[in-house]
Design a protein around this motif. Structure first.
Motif, PDB file in Angstrom:
ATOM      1  N   PHE A   1      33.679  37.338  59.379  1.00 42.21           N
ATOM      2  CA  PHE A   1      34.705  38.078  60.102  1.00 42.21           C
ATOM      3  C   PHE A   1      34.275  38.284  61.544  1.00 42.21           C
ATOM      4  CE2 PHE A   1      36.794  42.339  60.905  1.00 42.21           C
ATOM      5  CZ  PHE A   1      38.059  41.820  61.070  1.00 42.21           C
ATOM      6  N   SER A   2      34.837  37.462  62.441  1.00 40.14           N
ATOM      7  CA  SER A   2      34.436  37.500  63.840  1.00 40.14           C
ATOM      8  C   SER A   2      35.218  38.516  64.655  1.00 40.14           C
ATOM      9  CB  SER A   2      34.637  36.111  64.466  1.00 40.14           C
ATOM     10  OG  SER A   2      36.028  35.804  64.550  1.00 40.14           O
ATOM     11  N   GLY A   3      36.434  38.820  64.209  1.00 36.75           N
ATOM     12  CA  GLY A   3      37.331  39.643  64.999  1.00 36.75           C
ATOM     13  C   GLY A   3      38.440  38.838  65.641  1.00 36.75           C
ATOM     14  N   GLY A   4      38.536  37.559  65.291  1.00 41.20           N
ATOM     15  CA  GLY A   4      39.575  36.686  65.826  1.00 41.20           C
ATOM     16  C   GLY A   4      40.767  36.562  64.895  1.00 41.20           C
ATOM     17  N   GLN A   5      41.769  35.802  65.347  1.00 47.38           N
ATOM     18  CA  GLN A   5      42.981  35.596  64.549  1.00 47.38           C
ATOM     19  C   GLN A   5      42.671  34.969  63.194  1.00 47.38           C
ATOM     20  OE1 GLN A   5      45.687  32.683  66.155  1.00 47.38           O
ATOM     21  NE2 GLN A   5      47.015  32.720  64.364  1.00 47.38           N
ATOM     22  N   ASP A   6      41.885  33.901  63.196  1.00 42.43           N
ATOM     23  CA  ASP A   6      41.627  33.169  61.958  1.00 42.43           C
ATOM     24  C   ASP A   6      40.875  34.018  60.948  1.00 42.43           C
ATOM     25  OD1 ASP A   6      42.895  31.036  63.125  1.00 42.43           O
ATOM     26  OD2 ASP A   6      41.066  29.910  63.549  1.00 42.43           O
ATOM     27  N   SER A   7      39.828  34.702  61.387  1.00 41.23           N
ATOM     28  CA  SER A   7      39.036  35.481  60.443  1.00 41.23           C
ATOM     29  C   SER A   7      39.805  36.699  59.948  1.00 41.23           C
ATOM     30  CB  SER A   7      37.698  35.897  61.058  1.00 41.23           C
ATOM     31  OG  SER A   7      37.857  36.829  62.098  1.00 41.23           O
ATOM     32  N   ALA A   8      40.688  37.261  60.790  1.00 40.19           N
ATOM     33  CA  ALA A   8      41.514  38.382  60.346  1.00 40.19           C
ATOM     34  C   ALA A   8      42.483  37.924  59.258  1.00 40.19           C
ATOM     35  CB  ALA A   8      42.270  38.982  61.522  1.00 40.19           C
ATOM     36  N   THR A   9      43.057  36.735  59.441  1.00 39.50           N
ATOM     37  CA  THR A   9      43.954  36.183  58.419  1.00 39.50           C
ATOM     38  C   THR A   9      43.191  35.903  57.135  1.00 39.50           C
ATOM     39  OG1 THR A   9      45.271  35.166  60.188  1.00 39.50           O
ATOM     40  CG2 THR A   9      45.639  34.364  57.945  1.00 39.50           C
ATOM     41  N   CYS A  10      41.962  35.393  57.271  1.00 45.22           N
ATOM     42  CA  CYS A  10      41.134  35.133  56.084  1.00 45.22           C
ATOM     43  C   CYS A  10      40.773  36.426  55.368  1.00 45.22           C
ATOM     44  CB  CYS A  10      39.872  34.381  56.487  1.00 45.22           C
ATOM     45  SG  CYS A  10      40.151  32.645  56.893  1.00 45.22           S
ATOM     46  N   LEU A  11      40.540  37.486  56.119  1.00 43.30           N
ATOM     47  CA  LEU A  11      40.225  38.765  55.485  1.00 43.30           C
ATOM     48  C   LEU A  11      41.421  39.268  54.685  1.00 43.30           C
ATOM     49  CD1 LEU A  11      38.462  41.164  54.887  1.00 43.30           C
ATOM     50  CD2 LEU A  11      38.986  42.086  57.163  1.00 43.30           C
ATOM     51  N   ALA A  12      42.613  39.157  55.246  1.00 42.37           N
ATOM     52  CA  ALA A  12      43.815  39.540  54.502  1.00 42.37           C
ATOM     53  C   ALA A  12      43.961  38.689  53.250  1.00 42.37           C
ATOM     54  CB  ALA A  12      45.046  39.396  55.395  1.00 42.37           C
ATOM     55  N   TRP A  13      43.699  37.388  53.384  1.00 42.40           N
ATOM     56  CA  TRP A  13      43.776  36.466  52.242  1.00 42.40           C
ATOM     57  C   TRP A  13      42.814  36.898  51.132  1.00 42.40           C
ATOM     58  CZ3 TRP A  13      40.302  33.136  49.859  1.00 42.40           C
ATOM     59  CH2 TRP A  13      40.841  32.104  49.074  1.00 42.40           C
ATOM     60  N   ALA A  14      41.599  37.277  51.520  1.00 32.33           N
ATOM     61  CA  ALA A  14      40.610  37.700  50.534  1.00 32.33           C
ATOM     62  C   ALA A  14      40.988  39.040  49.900  1.00 32.33           C
ATOM     63  CB  ALA A  14      39.235  37.801  51.196  1.00 32.33           C
ATOM     64  N   LEU A  15      41.477  39.980  50.700  1.00 28.83           N
ATOM     65  CA  LEU A  15      41.878  41.284  50.168  1.00 28.83           C
ATOM     66  C   LEU A  15      43.024  41.148  49.175  1.00 28.83           C
ATOM     67  CD1 LEU A  15      41.709  43.423  53.436  1.00 28.83           C
ATOM     68  CD2 LEU A  15      40.241  43.688  51.426  1.00 28.83           C
ATOM     69  N   ASP A  16      43.812  40.115  49.321  1.00 34.62           N
ATOM     70  CA  ASP A  16      44.929  39.868  48.416  1.00 34.62           C
ATOM     71  C   ASP A  16      44.479  39.272  47.091  1.00 34.62           C
ATOM     72  OD1 ASP A  16      47.788  40.080  48.175  1.00 34.62           O
ATOM     73  OD2 ASP A  16      47.924  37.905  48.306  1.00 34.62           O
ATOM     74  N   ARG A  17      43.194  38.827  47.022  1.00 33.72           N
ATOM     75  CA  ARG A  17      42.742  38.084  45.847  1.00 33.72           C
ATOM     76  C   ARG A  17      41.545  38.675  45.117  1.00 33.72           C
ATOM     77  NH1 ARG A  17      45.575  35.080  48.901  1.00 33.72           N
ATOM     78  NH2 ARG A  17      46.604  33.197  48.168  1.00 33.72           N
ATOM     79  N   PHE A  18      40.668  39.334  45.812  1.00 34.35           N
ATOM     80  CA  PHE A  18      39.414  39.758  45.201  1.00 34.35           C
ATOM     81  C   PHE A  18      39.322  41.275  45.097  1.00 34.35           C
ATOM     82  CE2 PHE A  18      38.603  35.699  47.358  1.00 34.35           C
ATOM     83  CZ  PHE A  18      38.176  34.939  46.278  1.00 34.35           C
ATOM     84  N   PRO A  19      38.712  41.778  44.032  1.00 37.01           N
ATOM     85  CA  PRO A  19      38.646  43.229  43.828  1.00 37.01           C
ATOM     86  C   PRO A  19      37.662  43.939  44.751  1.00 37.01           C
ATOM     87  CG  PRO A  19      37.434  42.091  42.106  1.00 37.01           C
ATOM     88  CD  PRO A  19      38.125  41.028  42.908  1.00 37.01           C
ATOM     89  N   GLN A  20      36.740  43.198  45.328  1.00 35.08           N
ATOM     90  CA  GLN A  20      35.751  43.772  46.247  1.00 35.08           C
ATOM     91  C   GLN A  20      35.539  42.783  47.389  1.00 35.08           C
ATOM     92  OE1 GLN A  20      31.842  44.152  44.615  1.00 35.08           O
ATOM     93  NE2 GLN A  20      30.953  45.002  46.489  1.00 35.08           N
ATOM     94  N   VAL A  21      35.699  43.246  48.623  1.00 38.51           N
ATOM     95  CA  VAL A  21      35.583  42.362  49.781  1.00 38.51           C
ATOM     96  C   VAL A  21      34.719  43.037  50.842  1.00 38.51           C
ATOM     97  CG1 VAL A  21      36.808  41.126  51.603  1.00 38.51           C
ATOM     98  CG2 VAL A  21      37.874  41.373  49.343  1.00 38.51           C
TER      99      VAL A  21
END
Length: 245
Positions: free
Chosen positions: A20-40
């Motif tokens: 998670f760098s703080g950029g557009q791509d990593s923010a989108t990836c963080l949302a993607w992970a939060l939508d799928r995994f119980p612990q992020v």
């Protein structure tokens, strides 16, 4: 907003670490992970990057994402930042030096930091090992990108094999943006968190290679001319056109 209330059975009980760098791509990836995994959990790297301002955007993005949905807030775990000053010390690039962005003689942009993603994934796996996390999520992409060889799908697959052999684990490296362009990345954010997530990424994330936060564009902050700003701006324009059409 279209967020799954609970993670799918395939990932039940398995945690993820997001680069998670703080950029557009990593923010989108963080949302993607939060939508799928119980612990992020999240991991950022300070390697003396010219656009270090991106690290300052991380906490606002984390808090914003946690506030978009109660389930995301429950799943979001600790944040980690690692100093990799040595990477910056040995890198003579436009991302680590005050120099003009241009193509190098080998055809690669001089923003390429040799070994960066390989080092990032190695440290991420070491942290995931200690934290008991199986899944590692990164924003690497070879569709709309600057030609960096360590963003290619073959590189990530090879790293997964090497990390699993070297650490005697079964890590899974996820690259949800690998085969989509920047317009589709904006659309993915929309599908995950609605307009609220798109607005959060526009306002809080940082992409500009020069670290410019002074000028606000419809797609966010940046100089507007560097390769990173150009990709983000054109992708946002195509995303808006697709929505309007």
């Amino acid at each position: 907003m279209p967020v799954t209330a609970e993670p799918s059975p395939a990932v039940q009980g398995e945690g993820a670490l997001v680069l998670f760098s703080g950029g557009q791509d990593s923010a989108t990836c963080l949302a993607w992970a939060l939508d799928r995994f119980p612990q992020v959990e999240t991991l950022g790297f300070d390697y003396g990057q010219r656009h270090r301002v991106e690290l300052d955007r991380r906490e606002g993005l984390r808090q914003g994402l946690a506030g978009l949905d109660p389930a995301w807030g429950r799943r979001l775990g600790p944040d980690h930042t690692l100093s990799l000053a040595a990477l910056g010390d040995i890198s003579d690039t436009a991302l680590t030096r005050d120099s003009e962005i241009a193509l190098a003689r080998d055809g690669l942009p001089n923003t390429f930091v040799p070994g960066r993603n390989l080092v990032f994934l190695t440290f991420a796996a070491a942290l995931a090992y200690r934290r008991g996390l199986r899944h590692i999520v990164g924003g690497m992409c070879e569709t709309d990108y600057s030609g960096y060889p360590d963003c290619r799908d073959d590189t990530i697959k090879a790293m997964q094999v090497a990390l699993n052999l070297g650490m005697e684990r079964r890590f899974v490296l996820h690259t949800p943006l690998m085969w989509i362009d920047k317009a589709q990345t904006w659309a993915l954010a929309q599908s995950l968190g609605g307009q609220a997530l798109v607005d959060l990424i526009v306002e809080e994330s940082h992409t500009c290679y020069l670290g410019e936060r002074g000028q606000r564009h419809d797609w966010g902050y940046g100089c507007g001319t560097c390769p990173a700003c150009d990709l983000r701006a054109k992708g946002f324009s195509r995303y808006l056109a697709a929505r309007a059409g």
